[in-house]
Design a protein around this motif. Structure first.
Motif: not given
Length: 198
Positions: A176-178, A180-183
């Motif tokens: 995930r980006q950072l 926690y973002l996306g999958q």
């Protein structure tokens, strides 16, 4: 009345000067500064994240390509047939009978393609991203679940061990980006490029 006519030329001249100044700043200097920062700080991304092999550009990390044949990992379906000059979705809504029929046809076809002796794939097991197109039609990413589903087919077609191909998928799985973002996702273009050198 005379005051309006006497001040109008001055106001027009001031407006034209402001137009010229803003055109130079916003239409020339600002874009050049942004371009320069992009070239210095983010050169690869600013130039399209191109992938080169033997000195030739073979693709971009940002754009899916169509890979035919059982020896390749397949990307998501594309409503634009992976044409980067005509990107876009199908505009079919979730209640469209045509979309439902397309998904069912894709589900059955992909399950049949990915089924190999000793590793059958049921249509109900096919991940959603395998049967639905992205909004752009050129999304280079698939889910790790869809990549793992294709491992047995690719390994058999290339006469490689499933463990080696699974390890390759793991090497190309991005988190995930950072954090926690996306999958989690797998870039099909870079995965197939790495696969082609095996």
């Amino acid at each position: 009345m005379n005051d309006v006519f006497s001040t109008a030329p001055r106001q027009l001249l001031a407006g034209l000067r402001m137009f010229a100044v803003l055109t130079v700043i916003l239409g020339g200097i600002f874009p050049l500064v942004i371009w320069g920062v992009g070239q210095v700080a983010f050169s690869n991304a600013a130039n399209g994240s191109q992938i080169e092999r033997d000195g030739q550009v073979v693709g971009s990390k940002l754009l899916a390509q169509e890979f035919d044949g059982p020896q390749w990992f397949h990307a998501r379906p594309s409503a634009s047939d992976y044409d980067t000059t005509a990107t876009g979705g199908s505009n079919l809504g979730p209640f469209s009978d045509k979309l439902v029929a397309q998904i069912e046809e894709r589900r059955a076809r992909i399950a049949a393609e990915d089924s190999v002796p000793g590793n059958p794939v049921a249509p109900a097991e096919v991940p959603a991203d395998a049967v639905t197109a992205s909004f752009s039609g050129v999304d280079p990413y698939i889910s790790p679940a869809y990549a793992r589903q294709q491992v047995a087919r690719v390994a058999q077609a290339r006469n490689l061990s499933a463990e080696r191909v699974t390890a390759l998928v793991g090497e190309h799985t991005q988190g995930r980006q950072l954090g926690y973002l996306g999958q989690e996702r797998v870039n099909v273009v870079t995965l197939n490029l790495a696969l082609s050198s095996k």
